[in-house]
Design a protein around this motif. Structure first.
Motif, PDB file in Angstrom:
ATOM      1  N   PHE A   1       0.831  -1.203   0.000  1.00 18.40           N
ATOM      2  CA  PHE A   1       0.000   0.000   0.000  1.00 18.40           C
ATOM      3  C   PHE A   1       0.869   1.258   0.000  1.00 18.40           C
ATOM      4  CE2 PHE A   1      -3.096  -2.949   2.074  1.00 18.40           C
ATOM      5  CZ  PHE A   1      -4.082  -2.871   1.110  1.00 18.40           C
TER       6      PHE A   1
ATOM      7  N   PRO B   1      -1.501   2.623  -8.523  1.00 19.56           N
ATOM      8  CA  PRO B   1      -2.733   2.009  -8.019  1.00 19.56           C
ATOM      9  C   PRO B   1      -2.839   0.522  -8.339  1.00 19.56           C
ATOM     10  CG  PRO B   1      -3.213   3.354  -9.948  1.00 19.56           C
ATOM     11  CD  PRO B   1      -1.764   3.591  -9.590  1.00 19.56           C
TER      12      PRO B   1
ATOM     13  N   GLN C   1      -1.792  -1.583  -5.424  1.00 15.69           N
ATOM     14  CA  GLN C   1      -2.726  -1.380  -4.320  1.00 15.69           C
ATOM     15  C   GLN C   1      -4.044  -2.114  -4.552  1.00 15.69           C
ATOM     16  OE1 GLN C   1      -3.080   2.887  -4.090  1.00 15.69           O
ATOM     17  NE2 GLN C   1      -1.653   2.944  -2.378  1.00 15.69           N
ATOM     18  N   LEU C   2      -4.548  -2.053  -5.764  1.00 13.44           N
ATOM     19  CA  LEU C   2      -5.842  -2.670  -6.061  1.00 13.44           C
ATOM     20  C   LEU C   2      -5.758  -4.191  -5.975  1.00 13.44           C
ATOM     21  CD1 LEU C   2      -7.023  -0.400  -8.998  1.00 13.44           C
ATOM     22  CD2 LEU C   2      -7.555  -0.208  -6.563  1.00 13.44           C
TER      23      LEU C   2
ATOM     24  N   GLY D   1      -4.938  -5.072  -2.272  1.00 17.88           N
ATOM     25  CA  GLY D   1      -6.098  -4.797  -1.430  1.00 17.88           C
ATOM     26  C   GLY D   1      -7.153  -5.887  -1.541  1.00 17.88           C
TER      27      GLY D   1
ATOM     28  N   THR E   1     -14.285  -4.638  -7.342  1.00 15.67           N
ATOM     29  CA  THR E   1     -12.994  -4.050  -7.726  1.00 15.67           C
ATOM     30  C   THR E   1     -12.820  -3.934  -9.228  1.00 15.67           C
ATOM     31  OG1 THR E   1     -11.919  -6.203  -7.488  1.00 15.67           O
ATOM     32  CG2 THR E   1     -11.809  -4.699  -5.600  1.00 15.67           C
TER      33      THR E   1
ATOM     34  N   GLY F   1     -10.564   1.529  -6.381  1.00 15.86           N
ATOM     35  CA  GLY F   1      -9.932   2.072  -5.176  1.00 15.86           C
ATOM     36  C   GLY F   1     -10.954   2.580  -4.177  1.00 15.86           C
TER      37      GLY F   1
ATOM     38  N   ILE G   1     -11.647   1.154  -0.402  1.00 11.47           N
ATOM     39  CA  ILE G   1     -11.715   1.992   0.803  1.00 11.47           C
ATOM     40  C   ILE G   1     -12.958   1.636   1.609  1.00 11.47           C
ATOM     41  CG2 ILE G   1     -12.112   4.357   1.615  1.00 11.47           C
ATOM     42  CD1 ILE G   1     -10.202   5.257  -0.677  1.00 11.47           C
TER      43      ILE G   1
ATOM     44  N   LEU H   1      -4.772   4.065  -0.144  1.00  5.55           N
ATOM     45  CA  LEU H   1      -5.735   3.924  -1.243  1.00  5.55           C
ATOM     46  C   LEU H   1      -6.319   5.274  -1.637  1.00  5.55           C
ATOM     47  CD1 LEU H   1      -7.517   0.673  -0.047  1.00  5.55           C
ATOM     48  CD2 LEU H   1      -6.273   0.927  -2.207  1.00  5.55           C
TER      49      LEU H   1
END
Length: 150
Positions: free
Chosen positions: A19, A46, A49-50, A53, A94, A102, A106, A144
């Motif tokens: 992240f 991103p 992160q995506l 996540g 997602t 994103g 969250i 995020l």
């Protein structure tokens, strides 16, 4: 508040690296270019992160499932039902591009925090659980948010 044992704290903090790296490479184009060349384009900004996540929300479903095994009767059934929600959220929510994904992550992490609080309230988690989860969730959500709002 109860002290978080060193192993879960260190592993949890290490789990924030993707992240943090994603946010850093989103904010710094030179770092993003270096990461794309040396690690690959899906491991910067991103994108990391995506993907990560989604993996973490799914992992946390398994953690909550484990906590549900401590319950009995209707509370256990409720715990099992609630435990699958983060993984289902990650699976269904997602898509639609990096900003939508994103944003949904969250909300997924915020919802997970509510589930953590419920399992903690029911006495199914270690006493230090919410302290750890608040810290990790705040950092993950903040990172995020970089990709969503900056």
């Amino acid at each position: 508040m109860h002290r978080i044992p060193p192993a879960p704290l260190l592993l949890g903090l290490a789990g924030l690296v993707p992240f943090l790296w994603g946010a850093a490479t989103y904010l710094n184009t030179d770092l993003q270019a270096w990461g794309a060349v040396h690690l690959g384009p899906r491991f910067v900004g991103p994108y990391i992160q995506l993907f990560y996540g989604s993996v973490i929300l799914s992992f946390m479903s398994g953690v909550l499932w484990g906590f549900a095994t401590r319950a009995q009767g209707g509370q256990a059934a409720t715990g099992y039902l609630l435990s699958v929600l983060p993984a289902l959220w990650a699976f269904f929510m997602t898509g639609g591009g990096p900003v939508a994904a994103g944003t949904n992550l969250i909300f997924g992490f915020a919802g997970l925090l509510l589930l953590d609080a419920a399992f903690s309230h029911w006495g199914l988690t270690p006493r230090w659980w919410m302290r750890l989860r608040l810290l990790l969730s705040a950092v993950a959500i903040g990172c995020l948010a970089v990709g969503v709002w900056l």
